[in-house]
Design a protein around this motif. Structure first.
Motif, mmCIF file in Angstrom:
data_model
loop_
_atom_site.group_PDB
_atom_site.id
_atom_site.type_symbol
_atom_site.label_atom_id
_atom_site.label_comp_id
_atom_site.label_asym_id
_atom_site.label_seq_id
_atom_site.Cartn_x
_atom_site.Cartn_y
_atom_site.Cartn_z
ATOM 1 N N ARG A 1 0.813 -1.217 0.000
ATOM 2 C CA ARG A 1 0.000 0.000 0.000
ATOM 3 C C ARG A 1 0.853 1.277 0.000
ATOM 4 O O ARG A 1 0.338 2.356 -0.293
ATOM 5 C CB ARG A 1 -0.925 0.002 1.219
ATOM 6 N N ASP A 2 2.175 1.166 0.293
ATOM 7 C CA ASP A 2 3.017 2.365 0.283
ATOM 8 C C ASP A 2 3.464 2.744 -1.124
ATOM 9 O O ASP A 2 4.216 3.701 -1.317
ATOM 10 C CB ASP A 2 4.232 2.169 1.201
ATOM 11 N N GLY A 3 3.002 1.966 -2.127
ATOM 12 C CA GLY A 3 3.330 2.282 -3.514
ATOM 13 C C GLY A 3 4.665 1.755 -3.986
ATOM 14 O O GLY A 3 5.091 2.066 -5.106
ATOM 15 N N SER A 4 5.332 0.925 -3.185
ATOM 16 C CA SER A 4 6.671 0.449 -3.553
ATOM 17 C C SER A 4 6.654 -0.787 -4.440
ATOM 18 O O SER A 4 7.700 -1.347 -4.744
ATOM 19 C CB SER A 4 7.487 0.165 -2.281
ATOM 20 N N GLY A 5 5.461 -1.253 -4.840
ATOM 21 C CA GLY A 5 5.399 -2.358 -5.804
ATOM 22 C C GLY A 5 4.671 -3.573 -5.272
ATOM 23 O O GLY A 5 3.814 -3.482 -4.386
ATOM 24 N N GLU A 6 5.049 -4.725 -5.847
ATOM 25 C CA GLU A 6 4.394 -5.970 -5.520
ATOM 26 C C GLU A 6 5.375 -6.931 -4.863
ATOM 27 O O GLU A 6 6.601 -6.783 -5.002
ATOM 28 C CB GLU A 6 3.818 -6.620 -6.777
ATOM 29 N N ALA A 7 4.819 -7.922 -4.169
ATOM 30 C CA ALA A 7 5.658 -8.931 -3.520
ATOM 31 C C ALA A 7 4.878 -10.234 -3.451
ATOM 32 O O ALA A 7 3.640 -10.243 -3.492
ATOM 33 C CB ALA A 7 6.056 -8.469 -2.119
ATOM 34 N N SER A 8 5.617 -11.347 -3.377
ATOM 35 C CA SER A 8 4.963 -12.652 -3.255
ATOM 36 C C SER A 8 4.994 -13.099 -1.794
ATOM 37 O O SER A 8 5.962 -12.855 -1.071
ATOM 38 C CB SER A 8 5.659 -13.692 -4.136
ATOM 39 N N VAL A 9 3.942 -13.770 -1.383
ATOM 40 C CA VAL A 9 3.806 -14.208 0.009
ATOM 41 C C VAL A 9 4.627 -15.472 0.225
ATOM 42 O O VAL A 9 4.440 -16.476 -0.469
ATOM 43 C CB VAL A 9 2.332 -14.476 0.359
ATOM 44 N N SER B 1 -2.302 -5.199 7.273
ATOM 45 C CA SER B 1 -2.953 -3.974 6.809
ATOM 46 C C SER B 1 -2.120 -3.205 5.798
ATOM 47 O O SER B 1 -2.615 -2.270 5.168
ATOM 48 C CB SER B 1 -3.263 -3.067 8.002
ATOM 49 N N GLU B 2 -0.835 -3.595 5.606
ATOM 50 C CA GLU B 2 0.050 -2.857 4.711
ATOM 51 C C GLU B 2 0.011 -3.370 3.280
ATOM 52 O O GLU B 2 0.728 -2.865 2.422
ATOM 53 C CB GLU B 2 1.494 -2.919 5.235
ATOM 54 N N VAL B 3 -0.817 -4.375 2.993
ATOM 55 C CA VAL B 3 -0.897 -4.926 1.636
ATOM 56 C C VAL B 3 -2.359 -5.049 1.221
ATOM 57 O O VAL B 3 -3.273 -5.028 2.046
ATOM 58 C CB VAL B 3 -0.219 -6.310 1.542
ATOM 59 N N SER B 4 -2.567 -5.204 -0.067
ATOM 60 C CA SER B 4 -3.900 -5.486 -0.603
ATOM 61 C C SER B 4 -3.781 -6.640 -1.588
ATOM 62 O O SER B 4 -2.710 -6.908 -2.125
ATOM 63 C CB SER B 4 -4.480 -4.254 -1.309
ATOM 64 N N GLY B 5 -4.907 -7.331 -1.822
ATOM 65 C CA GLY B 5 -4.934 -8.396 -2.813
ATOM 66 C C GLY B 5 -4.590 -9.768 -2.303
ATOM 67 O O GLY B 5 -4.430 -10.696 -3.107
ATOM 68 N N LEU B 6 -4.500 -9.955 -0.987
ATOM 69 C CA LEU B 6 -4.129 -11.266 -0.465
ATOM 70 C C LEU B 6 -5.158 -12.327 -0.846
ATOM 71 O O LEU B 6 -4.802 -13.461 -1.148
ATOM 72 C CB LEU B 6 -3.980 -11.209 1.058
ATOM 73 N N TYR B 7 -6.428 -11.963 -0.841
ATOM 74 C CA TYR B 7 -7.473 -12.940 -1.138
ATOM 75 C C TYR B 7 -7.914 -12.881 -2.604
ATOM 76 O O TYR B 7 -8.962 -13.413 -2.961
ATOM 77 C CB TYR B 7 -8.685 -12.706 -0.226
ATOM 78 N N GLY B 8 -7.125 -12.233 -3.460
ATOM 79 C CA GLY B 8 -7.481 -12.153 -4.868
ATOM 80 C C GLY B 8 -8.082 -10.796 -5.205
ATOM 81 O O GLY B 8 -7.908 -9.816 -4.485
ATOM 82 N N THR B 9 -8.810 -10.747 -6.318
ATOM 83 C CA THR B 9 -9.432 -9.499 -6.749
ATOM 84 C C THR B 9 -10.575 -9.142 -5.810
ATOM 85 O O THR B 9 -11.021 -9.964 -4.998
ATOM 86 C CB THR B 9 -9.999 -9.631 -8.176
ATOM 87 N N GLN B 10 -11.068 -7.929 -5.944
ATOM 88 C CA GLN B 10 -12.183 -7.490 -5.106
ATOM 89 C C GLN B 10 -13.399 -8.395 -5.306
ATOM 90 O O GLN B 10 -14.095 -8.745 -4.362
ATOM 91 C CB GLN B 10 -12.547 -6.042 -5.426
ATOM 92 N N ALA B 11 -13.638 -8.780 -6.570
ATOM 93 C CA ALA B 11 -14.777 -9.662 -6.854
ATOM 94 C C ALA B 11 -14.587 -11.026 -6.205
ATOM 95 O O ALA B 11 -15.515 -11.606 -5.640
ATOM 96 C CB ALA B 11 -14.954 -9.821 -8.363
ATOM 97 N N GLU B 12 -13.343 -11.548 -6.269
ATOM 98 C CA GLU B 12 -13.057 -12.842 -5.659
ATOM 99 C C GLU B 12 -13.210 -12.773 -4.148
ATOM 100 O O GLU B 12 -13.779 -13.664 -3.521
ATOM 101 C CB GLU B 12 -11.641 -13.297 -6.026
ATOM 102 N N GLN B 13 -12.708 -11.688 -3.551
ATOM 103 C CA GLN B 13 -12.845 -11.540 -2.109
ATOM 104 C C GLN B 13 -14.314 -11.469 -1.720
ATOM 105 O O GLN B 13 -14.746 -12.085 -0.756
ATOM 106 C CB GLN B 13 -12.132 -10.261 -1.662
ATOM 107 N N SER B 14 -15.080 -10.703 -2.490
ATOM 108 C CA SER B 14 -16.498 -10.545 -2.199
ATOM 109 C C SER B 14 -17.222 -11.883 -2.290
ATOM 110 O O SER B 14 -18.069 -12.206 -1.464
ATOM 111 C CB SER B 14 -17.106 -9.541 -3.175
#
Length: 442
Positions: A105-113, A158-171
């Motif tokens: 979320r700080d805009g520094s890019g993407e990372a793999s879990v 709280s510092e990342v987004s997309g852990l559960y997939g797209t917004q539609a997938e999460q929903s």
């Protein structure tokens, strides 16, 4: 000395850890953590997938875990040996979330879990808290790291987004989770109210068995829409999980090319049953019957029969009757010797062979028997299930009362909103119109 219990553990590090019972014997090994995403707050852990003897994976609820500490998990010693199946809305930390690509979320890019920490909160529940990540180069392929090692970092959830997939997938995950305790008929009503896209998203979150039960409760046009909206292999798997008679009805409603493709993708034995049922007219005993009634040999003890009818996945109507046949014990079976009702089984000693307690007033019909004839026989003898036999007395299947009701009620009964009559009376004109289909009296 027992190691002190932890208030945090990392899922990937815990994999392979031995599970001990209270007296110190190893009963299993941890293979994964089952979590349930929440609409508000972090996902909550509900249990472990553990491996017991024979490489069998079963579910260990966290309510049966007394301690999680370095190198060991202590349980109450109680394990359900039923094979683990993921429920609607559940995710596996190792199987589903590791290697997911998240956005910082700080805009520094993407990372793999690489690993996920779970903390114990003040309510003594375990929830997702921190992620151990490897950073990816901006704009690179999601499958490539910056370097063989990559830059490692640990962040709060709280510092990342997309852990559960797209917004539609999460929903869809959350929607499925919120409906997990509904019975299939109620979930089918909710599914009907969704728009087509949302309907397919929710269907994608249900297990094959759960979706099969729901589809059986849907009106014809909606279930055709759902099945044709799924990928063909998934649709075939759902048909495999359905009762053969319901699967046959559905296949006949599909476009011919789709039906042929799905039958080819189904398990051969399941497809064989469906094709056999499709040979009969819909409004006959053969068209309504299921090909998977309970069948035993005459020497089978009562205790074994009671164990069979107690299976959770078995419909109540099918569980009401055990069919005693000569070998083979799959339809078309050997000669049907008789039936035994579950109440009779409850009155007998456990070791008594069922061949000694057969119902002498056996009632059966042939596969060509019309709906009107089947209905009369079941009403006359107060049956909830009736065997269907061929001319040689071999068992072909069984018609249950729910199958009859599906054919007696109007085609659109699932879509009607009118309240049920409060007078205790039934409009017999509907039954008359339905049974007139067989007799030509319309």
């Amino acid at each position: 000395m027992r190691a002190p219990a932890q208030q945090r553990f990392y899922a990937a590090r815990l994999a392979g850890t031995s599970v001990f019972d209270p007296i110190g014997d190893v009963v299993a090994k941890v293979r994964d953590v089952v979590v349930l995403p929440q609409e508000r707050g972090p996902a909550r852990a509900v249990g472990f997938v553990v491996e017991v003897a024979g490489k069998r994976r079963v579910f260990l609820p966290l309510t049966r875990v007394t301690s999680i500490s370095p190198g060991q998990v202590i349980s109450t010693g109680l394990l359900n040996v039923r094979r683990f199946e993921k429920r609607a809305g559940e995710l596996l930390v190792i199987g589903d979330l590791l290697d997911r690509v998240v956005t910082l979320r700080d805009g520094s890019g993407e990372a793999s879990v690489q690993d996920i920490a779970l903390d114990r909160d003040r309510h003594r529940e375990w929830t997702l808290s921190r992620l151990h990540l490897r950073r990816r180069r901006a704009g690179s392929s999601l499958s490539r790291l910056v370097s063989p090692r990559g830059e490692a970092l640990t962040v709060e959830l709280s510092e990342v987004s997309g852990l559960y997939g797209t917004q539609a997938e999460q929903s869809a995950h959350l929607l499925a989770a919120s409906y997990r305790d509904l019975n299939p008929a109620d979930l089918a009503e909710i599914l009907q109210e969704l728009d087509p896209k949302r309907r397919i998203e929710l269907a994608g979150e249900l297990s094959d068995e759960r979706l099969a039960d729901v589809i059986e409760e849907l009106p014809e046009d909606t279930r055709v829409e759902v099945v044709t909206g799924l990928e063909a292999p998934r649709a075939a798997a759902v048909l495999d999980a359905m009762d053969p008679d319901d699967a046959a009805d559905l296949v006949q409603e599909l476009p011919e090319q789709v039906a042929t493709k799905l039958l080819d993708l189904m398990e051969p034995d399941e497809a064989k049953d469906v094709r056999r049922l499709m040979e009969y007219d819909e409004y006959t005993a053969g068209g309504m019957m299921t090909t998977e009634p309970l069948i035993v040999a005459p020497e089978t003890p009562v205790a074994h029969c009671l164990a069979m009818i107690s299976r959770e996945e078995l419909h109540a109507a099918l569980a009401s009757t055990v069919h005693v046949c000569r070998s083979p014990l799959e339809t078309p079976s050997g000669r049907l010797l008789g039936i035994v009702h579950f109440q009779q089984l409850l009155r007998e000693r456990p070791d008594r062979p069922v061949g000694e307690i057969l119902d002498s007033d056996r009632v059966a019909v042939g596969p060509a028997a019309p709906l009107s004839g089947v209905t009369r026989e079941m009403a006359t003898y107060n049956l909830v299930s009736m065997p269907v036999i061929d001319e040689d007395g071999r068992l072909l299947g069984a018609v249950t009362v729910d199958d009859v009701l599906d054919h007696v009620l109007p085609d659109d009964w699932r879509e009607q909103d009118e309240p049920a009559p409060t007078t205790g009376q039934i409009d017999l004109s509907e039954i008359a119109r339905a049974t007139a289909h067989d007799t030509g009296e319309e």
